[in-house]
Design a protein around this motif. Structure first.
Motif, PDB file in Angstrom:
ATOM      1  N   ILE A   1       6.998  12.347 -20.333  1.00  0.00           N
ATOM      2  CA  ILE A   1       6.806  12.230 -18.874  1.00  0.00           C
ATOM      3  C   ILE A   1       7.828  11.252 -18.286  1.00  0.00           C
ATOM      4  O   ILE A   1       8.482  10.510 -19.026  1.00  0.00           O
ATOM      5  CB  ILE A   1       5.384  11.714 -18.504  1.00  0.00           C
ATOM      6  N   VAL A   2       7.915  11.273 -16.964  1.00  0.00           N
ATOM      7  CA  VAL A   2       8.584  10.168 -16.270  1.00  0.00           C
ATOM      8  C   VAL A   2       7.439   9.334 -15.694  1.00  0.00           C
ATOM      9  O   VAL A   2       6.547   9.883 -15.026  1.00  0.00           O
ATOM     10  CB  VAL A   2       9.508  10.685 -15.142  1.00  0.00           C
ATOM     11  N   TYR A   3       7.448   8.055 -16.016  1.00  0.00           N
ATOM     12  CA  TYR A   3       6.305   7.216 -15.644  1.00  0.00           C
ATOM     13  C   TYR A   3       6.770   5.989 -14.876  1.00  0.00           C
ATOM     14  O   TYR A   3       7.502   5.148 -15.396  1.00  0.00           O
ATOM     15  CB  TYR A   3       5.562   6.812 -16.924  1.00  0.00           C
TER      16      TYR A   3
ATOM     17  N   LYS B   1       0.824  -1.213   0.000  1.00  0.00           N
ATOM     18  CA  LYS B   1       0.000   0.000   0.000  1.00  0.00           C
ATOM     19  C   LYS B   1       0.862   1.269   0.000  1.00  0.00           C
ATOM     20  O   LYS B   1       0.415   2.321  -0.415  1.00  0.00           O
ATOM     21  CB  LYS B   1      -0.906   0.015   1.230  1.00  0.00           C
ATOM     22  N   LEU B   2       2.105   1.140   0.509  1.00  0.00           N
ATOM     23  CA  LEU B   2       2.987   2.316   0.559  1.00  0.00           C
ATOM     24  C   LEU B   2       4.064   2.264  -0.520  1.00  0.00           C
ATOM     25  O   LEU B   2       5.034   3.010  -0.478  1.00  0.00           O
ATOM     26  CB  LEU B   2       3.608   2.419   1.957  1.00  0.00           C
ATOM     27  N   ARG B   3       3.865   1.384  -1.464  1.00  0.00           N
ATOM     28  CA  ARG B   3       4.864   1.162  -2.516  1.00  0.00           C
ATOM     29  C   ARG B   3       5.149   2.439  -3.326  1.00  0.00           C
ATOM     30  O   ARG B   3       6.266   2.695  -3.734  1.00  0.00           O
ATOM     31  CB  ARG B   3       4.341   0.051  -3.441  1.00  0.00           C
ATOM     32  N   LEU B   4       4.114   3.232  -3.572  1.00  0.00           N
ATOM     33  CA  LEU B   4       4.321   4.416  -4.411  1.00  0.00           C
ATOM     34  C   LEU B   4       5.178   5.458  -3.689  1.00  0.00           C
ATOM     35  O   LEU B   4       5.937   6.186  -4.312  1.00  0.00           O
ATOM     36  CB  LEU B   4       2.985   5.040  -4.831  1.00  0.00           C
ATOM     37  N   ILE B   5       5.041   5.490  -2.369  1.00  0.00           N
ATOM     38  CA  ILE B   5       5.865   6.448  -1.609  1.00  0.00           C
ATOM     39  C   ILE B   5       7.325   6.026  -1.689  1.00  0.00           C
ATOM     40  O   ILE B   5       8.220   6.848  -1.873  1.00  0.00           O
ATOM     41  CB  ILE B   5       5.370   6.554  -0.152  1.00  0.00           C
ATOM     42  N   THR B   6       7.568   4.724  -1.607  1.00  0.00           N
ATOM     43  CA  THR B   6       8.947   4.230  -1.747  1.00  0.00           C
ATOM     44  C   THR B   6       9.500   4.661  -3.103  1.00  0.00           C
ATOM     45  O   THR B   6      10.637   5.119  -3.214  1.00  0.00           O
ATOM     46  CB  THR B   6       8.960   2.677  -1.661  1.00  0.00           C
TER      47      THR B   6
ATOM     48  N   ILE C   1      -1.425   7.837  -8.821  1.00  0.00           N
ATOM     49  CA  ILE C   1      -2.702   7.223  -9.207  1.00  0.00           C
ATOM     50  C   ILE C   1      -2.969   6.048  -8.261  1.00  0.00           C
ATOM     51  O   ILE C   1      -2.178   5.110  -8.183  1.00  0.00           O
ATOM     52  CB  ILE C   1      -2.673   6.739 -10.673  1.00  0.00           C
ATOM     53  N   PHE C   2      -4.109   6.140  -7.537  1.00  0.00           N
ATOM     54  CA  PHE C   2      -4.446   5.096  -6.556  1.00  0.00           C
ATOM     55  C   PHE C   2      -5.598   4.194  -6.992  1.00  0.00           C
ATOM     56  O   PHE C   2      -5.782   3.122  -6.447  1.00  0.00           O
ATOM     57  CB  PHE C   2      -4.824   5.737  -5.207  1.00  0.00           C
ATOM     58  N   THR C   3      -6.429   4.667  -7.925  1.00  0.00           N
ATOM     59  CA  THR C   3      -7.598   3.869  -8.349  1.00  0.00           C
ATOM     60  C   THR C   3      -7.702   3.911  -9.868  1.00  0.00           C
ATOM     61  O   THR C   3      -7.581   4.998 -10.463  1.00  0.00           O
ATOM     62  CB  THR C   3      -8.913   4.454  -7.762  1.00  0.00           C
ATOM     63  N   GLU C   4      -7.965   2.783 -10.497  1.00  0.00           N
ATOM     64  CA  GLU C   4      -7.980   2.728 -11.964  1.00  0.00           C
ATOM     65  C   GLU C   4      -9.352   3.073 -12.544  1.00  0.00           C
ATOM     66  O   GLU C   4      -9.966   2.291 -13.274  1.00  0.00           O
ATOM     67  CB  GLU C   4      -7.488   1.354 -12.451  1.00  0.00           C
ATOM     68  N   TRP C   5      -9.849   4.271 -12.235  1.00  0.00           N
ATOM     69  CA  TRP C   5     -11.125   4.700 -12.806  1.00  0.00           C
ATOM     70  C   TRP C   5     -11.011   4.751 -14.328  1.00  0.00           C
ATOM     71  O   TRP C   5      -9.949   5.148 -14.842  1.00  0.00           O
ATOM     72  CB  TRP C   5     -11.500   6.093 -12.279  1.00  0.00           C
TER      73      TRP C   5
ATOM     74  N   ILE D   1       3.276   8.587 -10.995  1.00  0.00           N
ATOM     75  CA  ILE D   1       3.556   7.337 -10.277  1.00  0.00           C
ATOM     76  C   ILE D   1       2.233   6.592 -10.130  1.00  0.00           C
ATOM     77  O   ILE D   1       1.352   6.987  -9.364  1.00  0.00           O
ATOM     78  CB  ILE D   1       4.224   7.611  -8.908  1.00  0.00           C
ATOM     79  N   ASP D   2       2.106   5.550 -10.930  1.00  0.00           N
ATOM     80  CA  ASP D   2       0.808   4.907 -11.154  1.00  0.00           C
ATOM     81  C   ASP D   2       0.734   3.572 -10.398  1.00  0.00           C
ATOM     82  O   ASP D   2       1.437   2.617 -10.726  1.00  0.00           O
ATOM     83  CB  ASP D   2       0.667   4.695 -12.684  1.00  0.00           C
ATOM     84  N   GLY D   3      -0.136   3.510  -9.400  1.00  0.00           N
ATOM     85  CA  GLY D   3      -0.262   2.296  -8.593  1.00  0.00           C
ATOM     86  C   GLY D   3      -1.200   1.267  -9.172  1.00  0.00           C
ATOM     87  O   GLY D   3      -1.436   0.220  -8.558  1.00  0.00           O
ATOM     88  N   ARG D   4      -1.790   1.546 -10.342  1.00  0.00           N
ATOM     89  CA  ARG D   4      -2.762   0.602 -10.917  1.00  0.00           C
ATOM     90  C   ARG D   4      -2.485   0.298 -12.391  1.00  0.00           C
ATOM     91  O   ARG D   4      -3.362  -0.206 -13.090  1.00  0.00           O
ATOM     92  CB  ARG D   4      -4.183   1.152 -10.770  1.00  0.00           C
TER      93      ARG D   4
END
Ligand code: UDX
Length: 444
Positions: free
Chosen positions: A421-423, A291-296, A380-384, A405-408
């Motif tokens: 961009i940097v993705y 859940k904290l992967r994007l912060i890392t 990005i936390f939710t893949e709407w 930084i895309d979590g989905r």
């Protein structure tokens, strides 16, 4: 049949509406009088696709009440669909299930089958039966059945009307007969077993799916280190019918009202019985870290989020719902705020619920464009679908520093590869088409 349903949350209300759709006369009971009034006006108290339509369509077959007598005195079947929230120690809180059991026992005046539909630890239906027998006021015959549901939020109606199976935990032929009568119009295969096994099926199924997600998330994290692409890996794995392709989407972990709670509850139940479920324990631990992967990932670019303009897209635990329970946004946004970031967020449905928790600390935006404008990083936390379909070039055009930084894994790598961009995403290589990104931000 005359059926009463106790509890009008996801499980109770969806079950009630689907039973009415199949021709039964249903009474919904809830202690919350405001909610009862709201539903009586034909309004759904939760956001769930198709629910309100079915409430209106079947309004002549559904009643809503907060009167025990009206709900429990004469039905053929009573469905217990109240919540079983997580207690501090991880076990399930059965208070509401037991309250309903006691209440119905004191009210009921004819023979009745009681269905435990709430997700409950193994052995609870036995306790419910005992509790009812101990509290019965009239000489009536009561059968207790375990009949867990497998509905997902967002597709709850479809999942109930077209379920893959109906699990029936029964102890007597009479109980089975009543259940078959209740489900006669559903045309769904039955799994008939005893009550303890039915209760175990629910936990074992949910926890297996949670485990599958944690597994692919760990594989994704390793893919990043060894230059593999988790989407290709998942596709290659999933085509094996023994594995199956569903629930292999790597991301920032599972949330919602079931997986987090049910993994902890089964782990607790095992410990209570002097055994340890090592796989479930690992699934829980992996998910907490994921859940904290994007912060890392963001720490590669920022030592601190102090004064950084952060855009957040998606707040809910998954698309298609306004539910924030155990959503990764709730773990991440407080970290941004604590470090002094300026946070703008967008979510098509979940923003209002989020606002109740964070009324003034963050800015709520009406569009993705407004959210990312001048941001130095976008999470990005939710893949709407709105995010998936968003023109990826706009990040480069609107952001001050186009770091996404895309979590989905909302965007295909090929597409991201063409954008300025940097993705960063999960289990896939980093795309770095904006050479200054790193230096711009760290020079702050
Ligand atoms: C789940 C079960 O699917 C359902 O059978 C059970 O009765 C209740 O719990 P739900 O919580 O509504 O349903 O959502 P689901 O679609 O299963 O997703 C749960 C979480 O897992 C979400 O946070 C989702 O983003 C995540 N997930 C799901 C993944 O990270 N990867 C996947 O491949 C699938």
């Amino acid at each position: 049949m005359k059926i009463s349903v106790a509890g009008t949350g996801y499980v109770g209300l969806v079950t009630a509406v689907c039973l009415a759709e199949k021709g039964h006369l249903v009474t919904c009971f809830d202690i919350d009088k405001n909610k009862i009034e709201y539903m009586t006006e034909g309004k759904a108290p939760i956001f769930e696709q198709g629910l309100e339509e079915l409430m209106i369509k079947n309004k002549d077959r559904i009643k809503y009440t907060s009167d025990h007598d009206e709900a429990y005195r004469h039905p053929d079947v009573i469905v217990i669909g109240v919540g079983t929230p997580e207690k501090k120690d991880g076990s399930a809180n059965l208070q509401y299930v037991y309250d309903v059991s006691r209440q119905l026992a004191q009210t009921i005046e004819n023979d009745c089958t009681v269905i435990v539909k709430s997700t409950v630890p193994v052995g609870t239906s036995d306790k419910v039966e005992q509790l009812i027998r101990d509290n019965l006021k009239h000489h009536v015959n009561i059968e207790v059945v375990s009949n867990p549901e497998f509905l997902s939020q967002g597709t709850a109606i479809k999942d109930t009307l077209n379920a893959s199976r109906i699990v029936l935990g029964v102890e007597t032929p009479r109980a089975l007969e009543v259940m078959k009568q209740m489900y006669s119009e559903f045309n769904i295969p039955y799994v008939i077993t005893n009550r303890n096994s039915a209760e175990m099926i629910k936990y074992a199924a949910n926890d297996f799916l949670a485990l599958k997600i944690s597994y692919i998330n760990e594989i994704a994290n390793l893919c990043e280190l060894v230059g593999a692409n988790v989407e290709d890996v998942a596709r290659g794995m999933g085509m094996d019918p023994r594995i199956g392709g569903r629930f292999l989407n790597a991301g920032i972990g599972y949330g919602g009202s079931c997986f987090p709670k049910d993994t902890k509850a089964l782990h607790w139940l095992a410990k209570f019985n002097d055994c340890e479920l090592k796989t479930i324990k690992a699934a829980i631990e992996v998910n907490e870290n994921q859940k904290l992967r994007l912060i890392t990932k963001a720490r590669k670019y920022f030592d601190s989020f102090h004064n950084i303009n952060i855009a957040v897209l998606g707040l809910t635990f998954k698309p298609g719902t306004d539910d924030l329970r155990e959503a990764p946004s709730l773990d991440n946004i407080p970290v941004f705020l604590e470090e002094g970031a300026k946070v703008k967020v967008w979510d098509p449905i979940g923003a209002n619920n989020f606002r109740r928790k964070f009324p003034s600390e963050i800015m709520y935006c009406e569009s993705i464009e407004e959210t990312i404008k001048d941001a130095e990083v976008c999470f990005i936390f939710t893949e709407w679908p709105e995010i998936r379909q968003f023109d990826i070039d706009k990040y480069g055009k609107l952001m001050k520093n186009p770091l996404v930084i895309d979590g989905r894994n909302c965007y295909a790598l090929e597409l991201a590869g063409e954008a300025r961009i940097v993705y960063e995403s999960i289990g896939r290589k980093t795309i770095s088409n904006y050479k200054n990104a790193y230096s711009v931000v760290t020079s702050k």
